[in-house]
Design a protein around this motif. Structure first.
Motif, PDB file in Angstrom:
ATOM      1  N   SER A 317      54.172  35.371  35.923  1.00 35.78           N
ATOM      2  CA  SER A 317      52.739  35.588  35.724  1.00 35.78           C
ATOM      3  C   SER A 317      52.437  35.623  34.238  1.00 35.78           C
ATOM      4  CB  SER A 317      52.308  36.912  36.365  1.00 35.78           C
ATOM      5  OG  SER A 317      50.970  37.226  36.016  1.00 35.78           O
ATOM      6  N   ASP A 319      49.374  36.741  33.218  1.00 34.66           N
ATOM      7  CA  ASP A 319      48.288  37.711  33.035  1.00 34.66           C
ATOM      8  C   ASP A 319      48.724  39.121  33.407  1.00 34.66           C
ATOM      9  OD1 ASP A 319      48.442  37.527  35.766  1.00 34.66           O
ATOM     10  OD2 ASP A 319      46.474  36.597  36.028  1.00 34.66           O
ATOM     11  N   GLY A 320      50.016  39.400  33.262  1.00 34.89           N
ATOM     12  CA  GLY A 320      50.505  40.750  33.508  1.00 34.89           C
ATOM     13  C   GLY A 320      50.772  41.083  34.949  1.00 34.89           C
ATOM     14  N   GLY A 321      50.698  40.111  35.849  1.00 36.26           N
ATOM     15  CA  GLY A 321      51.026  40.350  37.242  1.00 36.26           C
ATOM     16  C   GLY A 321      49.856  40.276  38.198  1.00 36.26           C
ATOM     17  N   THR A 322      48.701  39.846  37.719  1.00 34.95           N
ATOM     18  CA  THR A 322      47.549  39.687  38.624  1.00 34.95           C
ATOM     19  C   THR A 322      47.692  38.410  39.450  1.00 34.95           C
ATOM     20  OG1 THR A 322      46.121  40.881  37.080  1.00 34.95           O
ATOM     21  CG2 THR A 322      45.046  39.511  38.748  1.00 34.95           C
ATOM     22  N   ASN A 323      48.056  37.325  38.800  1.00 35.39           N
ATOM     23  CA  ASN A 323      48.254  36.051  39.479  1.00 35.39           C
ATOM     24  C   ASN A 323      49.688  35.589  39.243  1.00 35.39           C
ATOM     25  OD1 ASN A 323      45.371  35.336  40.362  1.00 35.39           O
ATOM     26  ND2 ASN A 323      45.091  35.745  38.175  1.00 35.39           N
ATOM     27  N   TRP A 324      50.369  35.186  40.321  1.00 34.14           N
ATOM     28  CA  TRP A 324      51.781  34.819  40.251  1.00 34.14           C
ATOM     29  C   TRP A 324      51.978  33.362  40.649  1.00 34.14           C
ATOM     30  CZ3 TRP A 324      55.353  38.258  38.418  1.00 34.14           C
ATOM     31  CH2 TRP A 324      55.023  39.605  38.422  1.00 34.14           C
ATOM     32  N   THR A 364      60.495  44.363  36.645  1.00 36.55           N
ATOM     33  CA  THR A 364      59.846  43.297  35.881  1.00 36.55           C
ATOM     34  C   THR A 364      60.487  43.145  34.503  1.00 36.55           C
ATOM     35  OG1 THR A 364      57.739  43.700  36.993  1.00 36.55           O
ATOM     36  CG2 THR A 364      57.656  42.523  34.907  1.00 36.55           C
TER      37      THR A 364
END
Length: 615
Positions: A317, A319-324, A364
């Motif tokens: 991701s 964006d820090g894990g919002t969209n994978w 992560t």
């Protein structure tokens, strides 16, 4: 005082490593106020040690005169400390735990000599002198312990031990003793006829096999046993002649208990303490996830393999894990993500795929692709001061305006924004010191990595020099000379107490260093005269030895962008259309030297600059 010669009621045996062991039967207790015994360590009818315990340590002048090579060990009752000293020969009385090696340089570091009136060294000239042993060794915490002993047989040095119980009251008990019959060879505290193997370890081979290793002092044959934890029946493997063994046929994903014993001439040592181990084969979450090599548009991640895994899934991701973005069917314990954006931070997680499904995601890990320019991509030398009494309080140049307090001698502000500085121009700069109390005279210097090679040693890279010490804000001109490479690079501000000779890599000084990123733009050559000025934000690495990457996506990403590379005499050596505003050139075949690049948009030049090839 009672003196007993320990020659009777003993059983001596000899093991394969020539360990001569003597068991005192029964254990001999020496009780009373002033008690002692003579110890004949090698059972030759001549005492080797005089062991004494009494309320006050004393200098046994008459004992030593009668037997000048006799070693005397004294146990003061009041302090519960064991001490010893040398008389005409080396003596190393030490308290050991079971298994500690006796007879190595590491174990014996005692300073020979005696202490008189609290001073090491000196002499004990006569009977009744105020001498006590030096140095002392604590017996505290060892109600039963081992004396490390050293003595001579026919002029050869031998090492041994004696096991004693020293109660807090009076007296002591001698239980047994042993020595190594091989000259100059060590012995382990407590080593007798057959020692118990130690340091048992279990390492997985696969889901159904493990490799056991252990250590021994003298044993050369072993028995091994194991069982599932909680069961009562052992599986036994006997007559092993090495100190490692692979056990196969185990059940995967099960906890086992392992033990090993030694045999000396058929006599067992007894089994070691258990080693508990879980066999592989569990469908577990990948462990030890770590970042490997990271490039401009790629990043490698690896993890500990899981034996039961059919495959692995990985997701990334930006964006820090919002969209994978998910990748499945990975059959190795590592994976390289490609096609990434330059100068971008990514987070990654991995999970195991087994016959019964998938595990949870791993912890992560984070990495940042390179391509941010020299300022962030290159490893710059450290510069660290002592920033408690003075520090850099204010840096202002271009659009950069940073106010800070003490940063412990170094402040990293490279991620806090940047400012454009025009090549070939001087730029007003203001610097200010800060203090918690008393004001000190400070000297300021500012370095800029003009050639973007990761140091501050090039011509003109001392871009500002205060010229004098100050205790207040100072203003001047930061010079960016013609010939500097445009792009993002490092600016280092150095403030030193009353010292003008600091370099960009100075450490251990009174003051502080702060680092910033600046964007050098070449307006003289027409770069950025349109609204796209200064938006070529990547030229990496420079100098280049294999390949060089250009990122002009800030200028435009259309197919009309083209880049040409020219050598020192103006010949075009490479040309390429810039896909999505980016292009990579191979430089390994180019000669060392300075090259010029020009970027055009539909035939109109929008950017140009220089880079160096250096193999």
């Amino acid at each position: 005082m009672k003196h007993a010669l320990i020659l009777l009621s003993v059983i001596a045996t000899q093991a394969q490593a020539q360990i001569i062991y003597t068991d005192v039967i029964p254990d001999t207790n020496y009780g009373g106020t002033n008690d002692s015994c003579y110890l004949d360590l090698d059972n030759n009818g001549q005492a080797d040690y005089l062991i004494i315990r009494q309320a006050v340590p004393f200098y046994c002048h008459t004992c030593l005169m009668a037997s000048p090579r006799l070693r005397v060990l004294i146990f003061p009752m009041a302090t519960n400390v064991i001490s010893g000293f040398t008389w005409l020969s080396q003596q190393f009385p030490q308290c050991h735990q079971y298994g500690q090696v006796i007879g190595t340089n590491l174990s014996y570091s005692m300073t020979n000599g005696m202490m008189r009136d609290g001073t090491p060294g000196g002499s004990c000239p006569g009977f009744g002198s105020a001498c006590v042993p030096w140095p002392p060794f604590s017996w505290a915490g060892f109600p039963e312990g081992y004396l490390g002993l050293r003595f001579d047989i026919a002029g050869a040095t031998h090492y041994g031990w004696a096991r004693l119980s020293i109660p807090s009251a009076s007296g002591f008990t001698l239980k047994d003793y042993a020595y190594n019959g091989v000259p100059d060879e060590p012995i382990a505290a407590g080593e007798t006829q057959c020692n118990v193997p130690f340091a048992l370890a279990v390492n997985p081979v696969d889901s159904n096999s493990v490799n056991l290793t252990w250590q021994t002092f003298s044993t050369d044959t072993f028995d091994l046993r194991y069982r599932p934890t909680g069961t009562t029946t052992w599986s036994v493997i006997d007559t092993i002649t090495t100190t490692n063994f692979i056990v196969a046929g185990l059940t995967g994903c099960m906890e086992y208990e392992f033990q090993v014993e030694g045999l000396c001439d058929g006599l067992p040592s007894g089994y070691s303490a258990s080693f508990i181990h879980n066999t592989d084969g569990c469908c577990s979450v990948p462990s030890s996830v770590a970042v490997g090599v990271v490039g401009v548009t790629s990043g490698n991640v690896a993890w500990g393999g899981v034996t039961a895994a059919y495959s692995y899934d990985a997701r990334i991701s930006a964006d820090g894990g919002t969209n994978w973005a998910l990748t499945t069917g990975i059959t190795t314990n590592h994976y390289e993500f490609t096609g990434l954006d330059s100068c971008t931070t990514y987070v990654v997680q991995v999970r195991t795929v087994c016959n019964g499904g998938t595990t949870d995601w791993s912890t992560t890990v984070t990495f940042k692709t390179s391509g941010c320019g020299a300022c962030l991509d290159l490893p710059y030398c450290p510069s660290l001061g002592y920033g408690s009494e003075e520090w850099i309080a204010h840096v202002m140049v271009g659009t950069l305006n940073n106010v800070s307090g003490s940063n412990g001698g170094y402040g990293d502000f490279t991620a806090s924004g940047s400012t454009q500085l025009e090549i070939g121009q001087g730029h007003p700069i203001t610097l200010a010191p800060g203090y918690p109390g008393e004001i000190y005279p400070e000297y300021f210097k500012v370095f800029v990595d003009l050639d973007q090679d990761g140091d501050f040693n090039g011509p003109g890279e001392l871009a500002y020099n205060a010229g004098d010490v100050v205790g207040w804000p100072i203003s001047g001109t930061l010079n960016i000379p013609v010939g500097a490479l445009h792009g993002s690079t490092r600016m280092r501000v150095l403030m030193m107490y009353y010292y003008s000779n600091g370099t960009g890599c100075t450490n251990e000084y009174d003051g502080e260093t702060e680092d910033y990123c600046v964007d050098l733009v070449d307006l003289i050559n027409g770069v950025g005269e349109s609204p796209t000025a200064g938006q070529l934000h990547l030229l990496y690495p420079n100098p280049s030895d294999r390949e060089i990457f250009f990122d002009a996506s800030g200028i435009g990403a259309g197919a009309s962008l083209r880049i040409d590379v020219l050598d020192g005499i103006g010949r075009t050596v490479a040309s390429k259309n810039m896909d999505q505003g980016r292009a990579t050139f191979t430089t390994s075949s180019l000669a060392d030297g300075l090259y010029v690049y020009r970027i055009t948009d539909s035939g109109v030049e929008v950017a140009s600059g220089k880079f160096e090839v250096l193999h």
